[in-house]
Design an enzyme around this catalytic site. Structure first.
Site, mmCIF file in Angstrom:
data_model
loop_
_atom_site.group_PDB
_atom_site.id
_atom_site.type_symbol
_atom_site.label_atom_id
_atom_site.label_comp_id
_atom_site.label_asym_id
_atom_site.label_seq_id
_atom_site.Cartn_x
_atom_site.Cartn_y
_atom_site.Cartn_z
ATOM 1 N N SER A 1 -10.184 4.429 -0.953
ATOM 2 C CA SER A 1 -9.090 5.207 -1.522
ATOM 3 C C SER A 1 -7.745 4.566 -1.155
ATOM 4 O O SER A 1 -7.688 3.587 -0.399
ATOM 5 C CB SER A 1 -9.161 6.653 -1.023
ATOM 6 O OG SER A 1 -9.023 6.696 0.390
ATOM 7 N N TYR A 2 -6.668 5.139 -1.666
ATOM 8 C CA TYR A 2 -5.328 4.577 -1.462
ATOM 9 C C TYR A 2 -5.031 4.439 0.031
ATOM 10 O O TYR A 2 -5.126 5.424 0.777
ATOM 11 C CB TYR A 2 -4.287 5.468 -2.127
ATOM 12 C CG TYR A 2 -2.914 4.861 -2.212
ATOM 13 C CD1 TYR A 2 -2.712 3.680 -2.910
ATOM 14 C CD2 TYR A 2 -1.828 5.476 -1.604
ATOM 15 C CE1 TYR A 2 -1.441 3.118 -2.999
ATOM 16 C CE2 TYR A 2 -0.552 4.930 -1.689
ATOM 17 C CZ TYR A 2 -0.365 3.740 -2.383
ATOM 18 O OH TYR A 2 0.887 3.184 -2.468
ATOM 19 N N PRO A 3 -4.660 3.233 0.503
ATOM 20 C CA PRO A 3 -4.538 3.005 1.945
ATOM 21 C C PRO A 3 -3.184 3.316 2.560
ATOM 22 O O PRO A 3 -2.972 3.039 3.739
ATOM 23 C CB PRO A 3 -4.838 1.503 2.063
ATOM 24 C CG PRO A 3 -4.304 0.932 0.795
ATOM 25 C CD PRO A 3 -4.547 1.976 -0.263
ATOM 26 N N ARG A 4 -2.260 3.875 1.776
ATOM 27 C CA ARG A 4 -0.947 4.232 2.343
ATOM 28 C C ARG A 4 -0.834 5.753 2.386
ATOM 29 O O ARG A 4 -0.546 6.395 1.372
ATOM 30 C CB ARG A 4 0.185 3.634 1.499
ATOM 31 C CG ARG A 4 0.243 2.101 1.517
ATOM 32 C CD ARG A 4 1.349 1.606 0.605
ATOM 33 N NE ARG A 4 1.412 0.158 0.522
ATOM 34 C CZ ARG A 4 2.212 -0.627 1.253
ATOM 35 N NH1 ARG A 4 3.027 -0.069 2.138
ATOM 36 N NH2 ARG A 4 2.219 -1.929 1.091
ATOM 37 N N HIS B 1 -0.986 11.387 0.134
ATOM 38 C CA HIS B 1 -2.328 11.031 -0.303
ATOM 39 C C HIS B 1 -3.371 11.493 0.714
ATOM 40 O O HIS B 1 -3.061 11.660 1.898
ATOM 41 C CB HIS B 1 -2.428 9.522 -0.509
ATOM 42 C CG HIS B 1 -1.518 9.018 -1.600
ATOM 43 N ND1 HIS B 1 -1.854 9.055 -2.928
ATOM 44 C CD2 HIS B 1 -0.262 8.489 -1.542
ATOM 45 C CE1 HIS B 1 -0.861 8.565 -3.657
ATOM 46 N NE2 HIS B 1 0.117 8.215 -2.840
#
Length: 286
Positions: free
Chosen positions: A82-85, A137
């Site tokens: 998934s989005y890493p930030r 997120h």
């Protein structure tokens, strides 16, 4: 029996220490004088956010935070994670934990762990998630199960493996273990000498089953590689004495993973900018 002391306390008298070593021969009889036991519990990690991803991969893999983020973003673009930030560490109520675990049961590397967690979830029902909801997120998780070859090997595999194992660990039980310290005293005319043996007994491996490097952190080797535990009054035979010499050393330079933690603690930068700040510091040799 690695740590020797000359009573009372530790000694900086080299001559006295050498005298003890010279008087101990292979087969010297000894007895366990006392036992001190202490139970420990290490809480399972919360969901993975960017700061912890950068810290742990930098610390355990020797990578710069900038490189970790670059690889993580490549894994995200390829549909592996998934989005890493993100700053969030708590899974939402709508998170499909069952589906995420089911996907990982196909893995040859951690499939059995995922199967166990799935059975535990089906038996005990939904669990309450810990962590912080930062309103951005969701925590970083694997999106689909993949083999080393599919991910591409190298750094991509190592970081994908970390993300997946951290996810499995975050929905596991706590680690419970016991540390046993035994004071061993040689028999005979070796006055004042005592040794300490440290053993670790893992009672409940919990999240360390998914994150096996944790066993090394606590000095346990593995969940099945138990160290021998001693009891007061047990008779021993000393094998070989060693005299370890050392000296005081200057404090080590601040490591990149430590700087990430300090920046997060003091609110310097964001999850998206920290890696870049540290890269700039290193590039300019500040």
């Amino acid at each position: 029996l690695k740590e020797a002391g000359i009573e009372p306390g530790e000694s900086f008298d080299e001559a006295a220490a050498r005298a003890v070593v010279q008087n101990i021969r292979r087969g010297t009889a000894a007895v366990v004088e006392s036992i001190h036991e202490r139970d420990h519990q290490r809480q399972a990690p919360v969901g993975l956010n960017t700061v912890v991803l950068l810290q742990e991969c930098s610390k355990r893999m020797g990578l710069s935070p900038k490189k970790v983020l670059q690889v993580a973003e490549k894994l995200y673009s390829s549909g592996f994670i998934s989005y890493p930030r993100t700053e969030t560490t708590r899974y939402s109520k709508g998170f499909d934990l069952h589906g995420a675990l089911q996907e990982q049961t196909k893995s040859e590397d951690w499939g059995r762990t995922a199967q166990y967690l799935l059975r535990r979830m089906e038996r005990n029902g939904a669990q309450a998630f810990r962590g912080k909801d930062a309103g951005d997120h969701p925590p970083i998780t694997p999106i689909r199960q993949a083999s080393r070859a599919e991910v591409g090997g190298g750094l991509e595999w190592r970081i994908y493996e970390y993300v997946t194992r951290h996810f499995l660990g975050s929905v596991s039980a706590d680690l419970r273990y016991r540390v046993v310290r035994a004071t061993v005293v040689p028999r005979g005319d070796i006055a004042g000498a005592s040794f300490e043996h440290r053993g670790v007994e893992v009672e409940e491996p919990g999240f360390a089953s998914a994150m096996p490097w944790i066993f090394k952190d606590i000095g346990a080797g593995s969940a099945t590689d138990q160290q021998p535990l001693l009891a007061a009054g047990v008779q021993l035979s000393l094998d070989r004495p060693d005299l370890l010499e050392g000296m005081n050393r200057p404090q080590k330079f601040l490591q990149e993973h430590e700087l990430i933690g300090m920046m997060d603690e003091h609110g310097i930068g964001t999850d998206a900018s920290m890696a870049g700040h540290i890269s700039t510091i290193c590039d300019r040799e500040l």
